[in-house]
Design an enzyme around this catalytic site. Structure first.
Site, PDB file in Angstrom:
ATOM      1  N   HIS A   1       9.054   6.360  16.650  1.00 54.32           N
ATOM      2  CA  HIS A   1       8.978   6.035  18.081  1.00 54.32           C
ATOM      3  C   HIS A   1       7.760   6.756  18.653  1.00 54.32           C
ATOM      4  O   HIS A   1       7.779   7.972  18.838  1.00 54.32           O
ATOM      5  CB  HIS A   1      10.274   6.496  18.767  1.00 54.32           C
ATOM      6  CG  HIS A   1      10.310   6.246  20.244  1.00 54.32           C
ATOM      7  ND1 HIS A   1      11.168   5.330  20.828  1.00 54.32           N
ATOM      8  CD2 HIS A   1       9.632   6.813  21.275  1.00 54.32           C
ATOM      9  CE1 HIS A   1      11.002   5.338  22.136  1.00 54.32           C
ATOM     10  NE2 HIS A   1      10.065   6.242  22.430  1.00 54.32           N
TER      11      HIS A   1
ATOM     12  N   ILE B   1       3.050   3.012  21.986  1.00 53.46           N
ATOM     13  CA  ILE B   1       1.957   3.181  21.038  1.00 53.46           C
ATOM     14  C   ILE B   1       2.297   2.535  19.706  1.00 53.46           C
ATOM     15  O   ILE B   1       1.483   1.825  19.103  1.00 53.46           O
ATOM     16  CB  ILE B   1       1.627   4.675  20.853  1.00 53.46           C
ATOM     17  CG1 ILE B   1       1.094   5.268  22.165  1.00 53.46           C
ATOM     18  CG2 ILE B   1       0.620   4.883  19.738  1.00 53.46           C
ATOM     19  CD1 ILE B   1       0.936   6.781  22.128  1.00 53.46           C
ATOM     20  N   GLY B   2       3.502   2.759  19.224  1.00 52.62           N
ATOM     21  CA  GLY B   2       3.900   2.228  17.926  1.00 52.62           C
ATOM     22  C   GLY B   2       3.844   0.718  17.855  1.00 52.62           C
ATOM     23  O   GLY B   2       3.478   0.145  16.820  1.00 52.62           O
ATOM     24  N   GLU B   3       4.172   0.045  18.961  1.00 56.49           N
ATOM     25  CA  GLU B   3       4.197  -1.415  18.982  1.00 56.49           C
ATOM     26  C   GLU B   3       2.825  -2.033  19.206  1.00 56.49           C
ATOM     27  O   GLU B   3       2.557  -3.140  18.732  1.00 56.49           O
ATOM     28  CB  GLU B   3       5.142  -1.902  20.089  1.00 56.49           C
ATOM     29  CG  GLU B   3       6.599  -1.554  19.866  1.00 56.49           C
ATOM     30  CD  GLU B   3       7.457  -1.817  21.094  1.00 56.49           C
ATOM     31  OE1 GLU B   3       7.074  -2.685  21.913  1.00 56.49           O
ATOM     32  OE2 GLU B   3       8.492  -1.153  21.259  1.00 56.49           O
TER      33      GLU B   3
ATOM     34  N   ASN C   1       4.311   8.151  25.049  1.00 58.23           N
ATOM     35  CA  ASN C   1       3.889   9.416  25.659  1.00 58.23           C
ATOM     36  C   ASN C   1       4.771  10.553  25.148  1.00 58.23           C
ATOM     37  O   ASN C   1       4.331  11.681  24.965  1.00 58.23           O
ATOM     38  CB  ASN C   1       3.955   9.328  27.172  1.00 58.23           C
ATOM     39  CG  ASN C   1       3.269  10.500  27.843  1.00 58.23           C
ATOM     40  OD1 ASN C   1       2.118  10.815  27.554  1.00 58.23           O
ATOM     41  ND2 ASN C   1       3.979  11.178  28.723  1.00 58.23           N
ATOM     42  N   GLY C   2       6.047  10.232  24.911  1.00 60.94           N
ATOM     43  CA  GLY C   2       6.945  11.091  24.152  1.00 60.94           C
ATOM     44  C   GLY C   2       7.179  10.426  22.809  1.00 60.94           C
ATOM     45  O   GLY C   2       7.388   9.212  22.757  1.00 60.94           O
TER      46      GLY C   2
ATOM     47  N   ASN D   1      18.829   4.326  34.689  1.00 62.63           N
ATOM     48  CA  ASN D   1      18.223   5.528  34.114  1.00 62.63           C
ATOM     49  C   ASN D   1      17.744   6.361  35.294  1.00 62.63           C
ATOM     50  O   ASN D   1      16.652   6.150  35.824  1.00 62.63           O
ATOM     51  CB  ASN D   1      17.070   5.157  33.181  1.00 62.63           C
ATOM     52  CG  ASN D   1      16.394   6.378  32.578  1.00 62.63           C
ATOM     53  OD1 ASN D   1      16.791   7.513  32.828  1.00 62.63           O
ATOM     54  ND2 ASN D   1      15.356   6.145  31.802  1.00 62.63           N
TER      55      ASN D   1
ATOM     56  N   ARG E   1       3.067  17.119  25.387  1.00 61.72           N
ATOM     57  CA  ARG E   1       3.873  18.116  24.682  1.00 61.72           C
ATOM     58  C   ARG E   1       3.203  18.485  23.365  1.00 61.72           C
ATOM     59  O   ARG E   1       2.697  17.615  22.652  1.00 61.72           O
ATOM     60  CB  ARG E   1       5.279  17.583  24.406  1.00 61.72           C
ATOM     61  CG  ARG E   1       6.080  17.230  25.650  1.00 61.72           C
ATOM     62  CD  ARG E   1       7.461  16.713  25.271  1.00 61.72           C
ATOM     63  NE  ARG E   1       8.121  16.108  26.407  1.00 61.72           N
ATOM     64  CZ  ARG E   1       8.771  14.946  26.371  1.00 61.72           C
ATOM     65  NH1 ARG E   1       8.864  14.282  25.228  1.00 61.72           N
ATOM     66  NH2 ARG E   1       9.350  14.464  27.461  1.00 61.72           N
TER      67      ARG E   1
ATOM     68  N   GLU F   1      15.719  -0.266  24.831  1.00 64.04           N
ATOM     69  CA  GLU F   1      16.764   0.714  25.100  1.00 64.04           C
ATOM     70  C   GLU F   1      17.765   0.220  26.133  1.00 64.04           C
ATOM     71  O   GLU F   1      18.968   0.514  26.046  1.00 64.04           O
ATOM     72  CB  GLU F   1      16.124   2.027  25.554  1.00 64.04           C
ATOM     73  CG  GLU F   1      15.308   2.697  24.448  1.00 64.04           C
ATOM     74  CD  GLU F   1      14.487   3.871  24.935  1.00 64.04           C
ATOM     75  OE1 GLU F   1      14.967   5.011  24.814  1.00 64.04           O
ATOM     76  OE2 GLU F   1      13.371   3.647  25.430  1.00 64.04           O
TER      77      GLU F   1
ATOM     78  N   ARG G   1      -5.043   4.899  25.312  1.00 58.79           N
ATOM     79  CA  ARG G   1      -6.146   3.968  25.563  1.00 58.79           C
ATOM     80  C   ARG G   1      -7.405   4.722  25.987  1.00 58.79           C
ATOM     81  O   ARG G   1      -8.518   4.394  25.556  1.00 58.79           O
ATOM     82  CB  ARG G   1      -5.736   2.957  26.632  1.00 58.79           C
ATOM     83  CG  ARG G   1      -4.640   1.984  26.179  1.00 58.79           C
ATOM     84  CD  ARG G   1      -3.997   1.267  27.322  1.00 58.79           C
ATOM     85  NE  ARG G   1      -3.259   2.191  28.200  1.00 58.79           N
ATOM     86  CZ  ARG G   1      -2.471   1.798  29.185  1.00 58.79           C
ATOM     87  NH1 ARG G   1      -2.296   0.511  29.432  1.00 58.79           N
ATOM     88  NH2 ARG G   1      -1.836   2.689  29.935  1.00 58.79           N
TER      89      ARG G   1
ATOM     90  N   ARG H   1      22.016   5.799  31.272  1.00 58.69           N
ATOM     91  CA  ARG H   1      21.327   6.514  30.205  1.00 58.69           C
ATOM     92  C   ARG H   1      21.425   8.018  30.474  1.00 58.69           C
ATOM     93  O   ARG H   1      21.089   8.500  31.548  1.00 58.69           O
ATOM     94  CB  ARG H   1      19.863   6.117  30.151  1.00 58.69           C
ATOM     95  CG  ARG H   1      19.125   6.832  29.005  1.00 58.69           C
ATOM     96  CD  ARG H   1      17.647   6.956  29.260  1.00 58.69           C
ATOM     97  NE  ARG H   1      16.989   7.662  28.157  1.00 58.69           N
ATOM     98  CZ  ARG H   1      15.809   8.248  28.260  1.00 58.69           C
ATOM     99  NH1 ARG H   1      15.166   8.244  29.409  1.00 58.69           N
ATOM    100  NH2 ARG H   1      15.288   8.864  27.233  1.00 58.69           N
TER     101      ARG H   1
ATOM    102  N   ASP I   1      -3.377   9.497  27.820  1.00 58.45           N
ATOM    103  CA  ASP I   1      -3.175   8.068  27.594  1.00 58.45           C
ATOM    104  C   ASP I   1      -3.974   7.665  26.356  1.00 58.45           C
ATOM    105  O   ASP I   1      -5.192   7.870  26.293  1.00 58.45           O
ATOM    106  CB  ASP I   1      -3.626   7.263  28.808  1.00 58.45           C
ATOM    107  CG  ASP I   1      -3.229   5.797  28.721  1.00 58.45           C
ATOM    108  OD1 ASP I   1      -3.642   5.129  27.749  1.00 58.45           O
ATOM    109  OD2 ASP I   1      -2.518   5.313  29.623  1.00 58.45           O
TER     110      ASP I   1
ATOM    111  N   HIS J   1      15.606  10.186  21.990  1.00 68.13           N
ATOM    112  CA  HIS J   1      15.223   8.793  21.736  1.00 68.13           C
ATOM    113  C   HIS J   1      16.263   8.091  20.855  1.00 68.13           C
ATOM    114  O   HIS J   1      15.964   7.076  20.216  1.00 68.13           O
ATOM    115  CB  HIS J   1      13.846   8.690  21.046  1.00 68.13           C
ATOM    116  CG  HIS J   1      12.699   9.140  21.888  1.00 68.13           C
ATOM    117  ND1 HIS J   1      11.605   9.803  21.361  1.00 68.13           N
ATOM    118  CD2 HIS J   1      12.458   9.050  23.220  1.00 68.13           C
ATOM    119  CE1 HIS J   1      10.748  10.084  22.318  1.00 68.13           C
ATOM    120  NE2 HIS J   1      11.241   9.647  23.468  1.00 68.13           N
TER     121      HIS J   1
END
Length: 403
Positions: free
Chosen positions: A212, A335-337, A215-216, A7, A245, A388, A288, A95, A286, A184
């Site tokens: 997903h 974040i989702g996980e 941060n993005g 990547n 964003r 990914e 957190r 990627r 962030d 994504h």
């Protein structure tokens, strides 16, 4: 087959070497701050395993070629390398963020592919030049190794025109290819297949809303295993509220900022992509740090979280309307996980739509695929860790597999 996944960004190279016979990671790392006064290299051997080992270097890295030489040196190091020679690297998967409407599937790299990617730079000015640099250097250093491009946009090529077109003059689509592409896609594709496996259904039969969050962030409506709508658009700016964003915003903000603040188009683009989102609302990007600020009574951090959850719920509601039947909401990415508060905010108040979290399951510290929905929830709520790099490696093997 050993597959090196690359990547390559404008000033970085992230990589993984995978043994696809067992789908295990042999090593991974990142070369960062390429072209700056001081660059860095982080290299992990057998990441996540019992014998995980770290190597960290700090030194000037002039360009991508020097960066790739460092990567190769670490992979083949006589004492700590994971392969004895470059001959053991049998394929390379790249990627690519923006494939436009030219690329509808992963494909083998050749001069034509490079030419087409170059033409797509106006649609991907931030990412595609870095990808091309990575491809150029890899072809120089591995001239006999087959290489494959895997596009973030390909999974969303199944969207119908009613979903990907903007209500702008049609000539802008014909001349400049202005449309929603979505991003994504490699992550959404991976978790779609993993969710289908978890639910015990053929992927061709699952309807999902994949979320997903990192941060993005982006969301995707998946019907019968295929993307039919997604939140990101021509670029990764559109859609959900993200770290820096803004996501969805009225286009009239651009001329207003130009007239009232004297900002150029470039400055406004920088503001909406790098100074907005969570950072713009509360000064922190962030999650957190935002949670910590909320705990200390920071009202703007609280506002940022409330806006985040509200925007997420709006998209879930719209995708429920698009799909009709939904088997599961699928959370993935950093974040989702890992953030139960973010998941709870996203699902809050959706019980009347059949989406009901189990409080204890959501809070339970766990890794791996899991169901956090209440037993009586009509729609399952899953957490599926994304991978990914593995998806890129799988697609690379599939492209190179003899027909």
């Amino acid at each position: 087959m050993n597959v090196l996944v690359i990547n390559s960004g404008s000033s970085s190279i992230k990589y993984q070497l995978l043994d696809m016979r067992t789908e295990t990671v042999m090593c991974s790392g990142a070369v960062e701050r390429i072209g700056e006064a001081v660059g860095s290299v982080t290299h992990k051997i057998a990441p996540g395993g019992d014998t995980e080992d770290w190597i960290s270097l700090t030194q000037p890295i002039a360009d991508h070629e020097e960066g790739m030489h460092l990567v190769i040196g670490l992979i083949t190091d006589a004492k700590r390398g994971v392969v004895k020679s470059l001959d053991e690297i049998e394929a390379i998967g790249h990627r690519i963020v923006q494939g436009g409407d030219i690329f509808h599937a992963s494909c083998r790299v050749d001069d034509r592919v490079v030419d087409e990617l170059t033409k797509l730079i106006p649609l991907g000015p931030v990412h595609n030049p870095g990808h091309l640099a990575g491809i150029r250097v890899s072809r120089q250093l591995f001239p006999q190794v087959p290489q494959v491009t895997v596009f973030d946009t390909v999974f969303h090529q199944t969207m119908p025109p009613r979903a990907y077109m903007y209500a702008l003059p049609y000539e802008l689509y014909e001349e400049l290819k202005v449309r929603r592409y979505g991003f994504h896609g490699t992550s959404h594709a991976y978790v779609t297949k993993e969710a289908a496996r978890f639910l015990g259904k053929p992927v061709e039969e699952v309807n999902l809303i994949t979320v997903h969050l990192g941060n993005g962030s982006s969301m995707c409506a998946v019907q019968n295993g295929k993307s039919v709508d997604t939140s990101m658009g021509l670029t990764p700016l559109e859609g959900l509220i993200m770290g820096t964003r803004c996501g969805d915003a009225d286009l009239a903000i651009y001329p207003l900022l130009g007239a009232e603040k004297g900002l150029s188009i470039s400055e406004i683009n920088d503001l909406t992509n790098k100074q907005s989102g969570f950072k713009g609302i509360c000064g922190k990007n962030d999650m957190r740090d935002i949670h910590e600020a909320v705990a200390q009574g920071d009202s703007r951090a609280r506002l940022a979280l409330d806006m985040f959850g509200y925007r997420n719920r709006k998209y879930i509601g719209s995708y429920l309307a698009v799909l009709g039947r939904v088997d599961a909401i699928v959370f993935t990415a950093g974040i989702g996980e890992n953030d139960p508060v973010a998941r709870e905010l996203t699902c809050r108040g959706l019980e009347h739509l059949g989406i009901k979290l189990d409080h204890d399951r959501n809070l339970a510290p766990a890794r791996g695929a899991r169901d956090i929905a209440a037993s009586d929830s009509a729609v399952r709520v899953l957490v599926i860790p994304t991978n990914e790099e593995l998806e890129i490696a799988r697609q690379t093997v599939a492209v190179l597999k003899p027909s």
